[in-house]
Structures are given as structure tokens and as C-alpha cells.
Design an enzyme around this catalytic site. Structure first.
Site, short mmCIF file in Angstrom:
data_model
loop_
_atom_site.label_atom_id
_atom_site.label_comp_id
_atom_site.label_asym_id
_atom_site.label_seq_id
_atom_site.Cartn_x
_atom_site.Cartn_y
_atom_site.Cartn_z
N ARG A 122 3.21 -1.36 -5.81
CA ARG A 122 3.49 -0.10 -6.50
C ARG A 122 4.83 0.53 -6.10
O ARG A 122 5.57 1.00 -6.96
CB ARG A 122 2.36 0.89 -6.16
CG ARG A 122 2.43 2.19 -6.91
CD ARG A 122 1.45 3.23 -6.32
NE ARG A 122 0.17 2.69 -5.95
CZ ARG A 122 -0.92 2.70 -6.72
NH1 ARG A 122 -0.87 3.24 -7.91
NH2 ARG A 122 -2.05 2.18 -6.28
N GLY A 174 0.76 -1.25 0.00
CA GLY A 174 0.00 0.00 0.00
C GLY A 174 0.78 1.29 0.00
O GLY A 174 0.21 2.36 -0.22
N CYS A 222 -11.46 4.93 -29.37
CA CYS A 222 -12.72 5.62 -29.64
C CYS A 222 -13.57 5.76 -28.39
O CYS A 222 -14.62 5.13 -28.26
CB CYS A 222 -13.47 4.87 -30.73
SG CYS A 222 -12.44 4.68 -32.17
N GLU A 223 -13.11 6.54 -27.45
CA GLU A 223 -13.82 6.83 -26.20
C GLU A 223 -13.38 8.21 -25.74
O GLU A 223 -12.17 8.50 -25.77
CB GLU A 223 -13.39 5.87 -25.08
CG GLU A 223 -13.54 4.42 -25.37
CD GLU A 223 -14.67 3.76 -24.60
OE1 GLU A 223 -15.35 4.46 -23.80
OE2 GLU A 223 -14.87 2.58 -24.82
N TYR A 279 -9.25 5.80 -12.70
CA TYR A 279 -9.23 6.47 -11.39
C TYR A 279 -9.02 7.98 -11.49
O TYR A 279 -8.72 8.62 -10.49
CB TYR A 279 -8.09 5.93 -10.51
CG TYR A 279 -7.88 4.45 -10.54
CD1 TYR A 279 -8.78 3.59 -9.92
CD2 TYR A 279 -6.77 3.89 -11.16
CE1 TYR A 279 -8.58 2.22 -9.93
CE2 TYR A 279 -6.56 2.52 -11.17
CZ TYR A 279 -7.48 1.69 -10.56
OH TYR A 279 -7.26 0.35 -10.58
N GLU A 321 3.66 -6.90 1.72
CA GLU A 321 3.24 -7.19 0.34
C GLU A 321 3.28 -5.92 -0.51
O GLU A 321 2.26 -5.50 -1.04
CB GLU A 321 1.79 -7.71 0.35
CG GLU A 321 1.52 -8.86 1.28
CD GLU A 321 0.03 -9.05 1.55
OE1 GLU A 321 -0.82 -8.31 1.00
OE2 GLU A 321 -0.30 -9.97 2.33
N PRO A 322 4.43 -5.28 -0.65
CA PRO A 322 4.45 -4.05 -1.45
C PRO A 322 4.39 -4.34 -2.95
O PRO A 322 4.99 -5.30 -3.42
CB PRO A 322 5.79 -3.41 -1.09
CG PRO A 322 6.67 -4.57 -0.71
CD PRO A 322 5.77 -5.64 -0.16
N1 LLP Z 1 -1.69 -6.86 -0.95
C1 LLP Z 1 -2.98 -6.92 -1.29
C2 LLP Z 1 -3.85 -7.88 -0.62
C3 LLP Z 1 -3.48 -6.07 -2.28
O1 LLP Z 1 -4.77 -6.11 -2.60
C4 LLP Z 1 -2.62 -5.14 -2.91
C5 LLP Z 1 -3.11 -4.24 -3.97
C6 LLP Z 1 -1.27 -5.12 -2.54
C7 LLP Z 1 -0.84 -6.00 -1.54
C8 LLP Z 1 -0.27 -4.20 -3.16
O2 LLP Z 1 -0.60 -2.87 -2.93
P1 LLP Z 1 0.42 -1.72 -3.39
O3 LLP Z 1 1.66 -1.85 -2.55
O4 LLP Z 1 0.70 -1.91 -4.83
O5 LLP Z 1 -0.33 -0.47 -3.12
N2 LLP Z 1 -4.91 -0.74 -9.78
C9 LLP Z 1 -4.83 0.23 -8.70
C10 LLP Z 1 -4.21 -0.37 -7.46
C11 LLP Z 1 -4.93 -1.60 -6.98
C12 LLP Z 1 -4.31 -2.21 -5.75
C13 LLP Z 1 -4.90 -3.53 -5.47
N3 LLP Z 1 -4.33 -4.24 -4.35
C14 LLP Z 1 -4.05 1.44 -9.20
O6 LLP Z 1 -3.62 1.46 -10.35
O7 LLP Z 1 -3.88 2.41 -8.46
#
Ligand code: LLP
Length: 428
Positions: free
Chosen positions: A287, A247, A354-355, A327, A284-285
Site C-alpha cells: 500500500r 504494512g 444493486c446493493e 472494510y 514487503e511493502p
Molecule cells: N506481506 C504480506 C505477507 C501480506 O499479507 C501483505 C498484505 C503485505 C506484505 C503488504 O501489506 P501492505 O504493505 O500493503 O500493508 N485489502 C486490504 C489490505 C490487505 C492486505 C493483505 N496483506 C485493504 O484494502 O486494506
């Protein structure tokens, strides 16, 4: 656009006015591999990982890269070789981990809708842990494990009811979200899990959302989770590891998330204060490991001045870069050849799809001409992995830059690739 305005990325910078990824000038990459093109910096990904590794020095911690952010095989290989496990959410992602040659015992399986078939595959592969998201899933996982004559290692994902203060579509830790087991049901769910012969409780898990730029939601969630660990252990169920999810946000548009090591300094201080500092930790990183390491090179096809808006039509589109359309996300868009003397105009940067939703950036001040190259920045996460073939557009090629080497890690899809799985009806 000066170097200082590039979102926090030492490996992606202007050199002699040319946007450069590690040792390679991006116009040459575009020339060699075509556009639109995803380009990633290996050093940048490893630097992002190193911030977490520094943060966890001297602790028992496993970093499980949330591969949904970018699941290209070479990137998985890179993180596996650097010691990461993986957070997966489907049988497909498990197959990717295996194809990348990674250690399956370091895989944790998240997601609210795991199928029996996926559970079977994961049990047979010997994954490290299932992050179970509901009471119903617990019963099914128990049954599947017993059918296979094995026991499934489980954590329960608890929903701490904490506001991650992020976009509602990527906030996951509130009562109204579909994720995890409610905080006040967690103890009972653990007691049920401990009583089922096909399950072995190994941990606890929580993930409150994505693109989080503040420390407080993490600290609040940690307190809530630790309260539960105490209650669960008082009930006689040992919790081997604590998983705090992913996150952590990145800088897209002047965002100021903490660095991973600074965030963890604060979180570890709380863990120490509450006596959990030597517990096995997992995170669980997604992004924050890959987002700022990638950019998308795109060519300006046409400039179209209008009464209300000027449009800069580029060859990348919403199917390649879905985050703005989905988003209203902001990605910086910069010229590949910086020219501080050119006159800039305000454009909406749009693709050929085409949107009207096919925009990559709105009201951007750019000095551009037809045929110029632009770079859409911070596109290492949730771009390629969320891309589609809409309008029968082949997915982009991906290049990983390592110093002065460029590795093509995925070739561009051809039109034939996009319909390779389809069949015509029999004639007559
Ligand atoms: N763990 C779980 C259970 C998750 O659902 C997620 C992301 C992560 C870890 C990794 O989160 P991060 O570190 O990447 O924030 N498509 C969206 C983001 C969706 C995130 C879904 N879950 C976007 O482009 O902003």
C-alpha cells in the site's frame, strides 16, 4: 477543498482550481480515456519507493513490492526497473512478474495456502524464497522439491502475537489470525525444516498487518523476531536474511503514519543495538508504495435528494472500489474542478450497483452538479487489484501519468471481455 486537504501527495494537486496529476489536468484525462478511470502518478510511486531506499542507504536490503496491492504489469515493470523484487501470493502473481520481465530470483512467495502446482511453478522459475506459513506446508514443499530434484529456499513466517492496531480484517500478527507459525512453535519448526533434505533455510519472516500507522507494533514485532533469530542460530541453524513484511499505512483521512525512512531509522537503530544491523534485510511493502499515487475519476450521473439522505450517484461502484463496502474504508472524494463559491450539500456518494452496500463515501459535503467529475483519492492500492465484474461491469481502464505523458496501461473491459470465457449450452 484546497490543496492542503489532499492526502499528502505533491504530484496530485490543484492547479488553477483543476485537479492535476503531474503535468496533466484530470478533466482532459477523463475526456480522453472516459470514466470511471484509474489514474496513477509515476513520480508519486517512485517518490514513495525513494523514501524506503533512503531509509536503507548503506544497508543490505531488498525491497519486495507486495504486488497484491496493485499488480498491473506496467506498475510491476516500473518497480522492477527501480530495483525491486516482488512478494507474491499465487501462481498467477508469479506469471505476472514473468510477463513484466522482472527478475524472478528476487521473488518471495507468501501465503497460507500454496498449492503443489504453485510450488512446482515457483521452484522451476527459480524464485528467491518461500515464506512458509505452517508445519504442514513445510512437509509438502519438501516433497515437491525432492520430486523435482531440487531444494527449496525457505523462510518461516512467524506470528509474533503483536497487535498492529489496525482494522481486524487486515491485522495478521495476532494468535487468532490464520497467518504464520506461532512464536512458541517457531524453533521446533526451524529444526524440522533444517532436517528436511528438500529444504534450505535461508531466512525468517514476519508480517503483522496492514495500514499500520504507529511505530510501536513494528518495534515489538522486531524484538520478538530477533529473539527467535538468536534462539534458532544458537540451535545451529544460520539465518541469512530477516524479512519484516509490509504494512506501513498511508494517509486516507488525516492518518499520520511515519514516513518510510523515519520508520526505518527507528527500526535500524534497534537492529544495530541488538547487533543485527549488517544482516541482509527484506521488506514487503504494498500500500505505502502505490496507495496515494492513484485516484479514480468518476462522473456524477444523478443527484437524488431524499428525506433522510441526499444521494450523489456516480459511475464508479463497489465492484471498482471495494474497500468502503468491505472494510467501511474512507477514501477522500473531491471535485475535479474546485469552486469555493458553490453551495455544498451533504451526500452519500454511491454507485449504480444493486446493493445498499454500494457506497463510496458517506455524509460527504460536496458542491456538485449532474455531469461534474469527482475524484476518489488514495485508490492506487487494493482497488483495481480487488475489483470485480459484478453486475457485468467491465473493469476500468488504467492510465499511468509520467510528466505530461499519459500511458494507457490497461484498456477498459468491454461487456464481451467480461463473458469471453463463457460458453452457451449445446442446443437440442
Ligand atoms: N506481506 C504480506 C505477507 C501480506 O499479507 C501483505 C498484505 C503485505 C506484505 C503488504 O501489506 P501492505 O504493505 O500493503 O500493508 N485489502 C486490504 C489490505 C490487505 C492486505 C493483505 N496483506 C485493504 O484494502 O486494506
Amino acid at each position: 477543498m484546497t490543496q492542503a486537504q489532499l492526502p499528502g501527495q505533491p504530484h496530485i494537486s490543484y492547479r488553477d482550481q483543476v485537479l492535476t496529476v503531474e503535468g496533466l489536468a484530470s478533466p482532459e484525462l477523463a475526456q480522453r480515456f472516459g470514466t470511471p478511470l484509474f489514474v496513477y502518478s509515476k513520480a508519486s510511486m517512485l517518490a514513495a519507493l525513494a523514501a524506503y531506499q533512503r531509509g536503507f542507504a548503506g544497508r543490505k536490503a531488498q525491497i519486495c513490492y507486495a504486488m497484491k496491492a496493485n499488480s498491473s504489469l506496467a506498475i510491476l515493470q516500473l518497480f522492477a526497473q527501480a530495483g525491486c523484487g516482488f512478494d507474491i501470493v499465487s501462481g498467477g502473481e508469479l506469471a505476472r512478474v514473468q510477463a513484466a520481465g522482472a527478475d524472478v530470483s528476487k521473488v518471495i512467495f507468501s501465503g497460507v495456502g500454496k498449492t503443489r502446482a504453485e510450488m512446482r511453478l515457483a521452484l522451476q522459475a527459480g524464485i528467491g524464497c518461500f515464506n512458509v506459513e505452517s508445519e504442514a506446508e513445510l512437509e509438502v514443499l519438501n516433497a515437491v522439491a525432492l520430486e523435482l530434484g531440487t531444494t527449496a529456499p525457505v523462510s518461516i513466517r512467524v506470528n509474533p502475537n503483536v497487535d498492529a492496531k489496525t482494522h481486524p480484517y487486515i491485522s495478521t500478527g495476532l494468535k487468532g489470525n490464520k497467518f504464520g507459525v506461532a512464536h512458541d512453535r517457531a524453533l521446533a519448526t526451524y529444526q524440522r525444516a533444517a532436517s528436511l533434505p528438500g529444504l534450505k533455510v535461508v531466512g525468517i519472516d514476519c508480517h503483522i498487518g496492514s495500514q499500520i500507522t504507529q511505530v510501536d507494533p513494528y518495534l515489538d514485532a522486531m524484538d520478538r523476531v530477533l529473539d527467535l533469530v538468536e534462539a534458532i542460530e544458537r540451535a545451529g541453524i544460520p539465518i541469512h536474511h530477516i524479512d519484516f513484511g509490509g504494512g506501513l499505512g498511508i494517509n486516507y483521512n488525516g492518518d499520520t503514519p511515519p514516513e518510510a525512512d523515519a520508520l526505518w531509522a527507528q527500526l535500524l537503530a534497534k537492529l544495530d543495538a541488538r547487533g543485527f544491523g549488517q544482516r541482509q534485510l527484506m521488506i514487503e511493502p504494498g500500500r505505502s508504495l502505490v496507495g496515494n499515487a492513484g485516484l479514480c475519476l468518476t462522473e456524477v450521473l444523478y443527484l437524488k435528494p431524499g428525506e433522510q439522505k441526499n444521494f450523489c450517484i456516480v459511475d464508479a461502484a463497489m465492484n471498482d472500489l471495494p474497500r468502503p463496502a468491505m472494510y467501511e474504508a474512507y477514501h477522500a472524494i473531491v471535485p475535479v474542478q474546485a469552486d469555493d463559491t458553490a453551495t455544498a450539500t451533504s451526500y452519500d456518494v454511491v454507485g449504480p450497483v444493486c446493493e445498499s452496500g454500494d457506497w463510496l463515501g458517506r455524509d460527504r459535503t460536496l458542491a456538485v452538479a449532474q455531469g461534474d467529475l469527482l475524484a476518489v483519492l488514495s485508490t492506487g492500492a487494493y482497488c483495481m487489484s480487488m475489483s470485480s465484474n459484478y453486475n457485468t461491469r467491465g473493469r476500468l481502464a488504467e492510465v499511468l501519468v509520467d510528466g505530461d505523458q499519459a500511458h494507457l496501461i490497461r484498456r477498459r473491459e468491454t461487456a464481451a471481455d467480461t463473458f469471453a470465457l463463457e460458453s452457451l449450452l449445446p442446443n437440442g
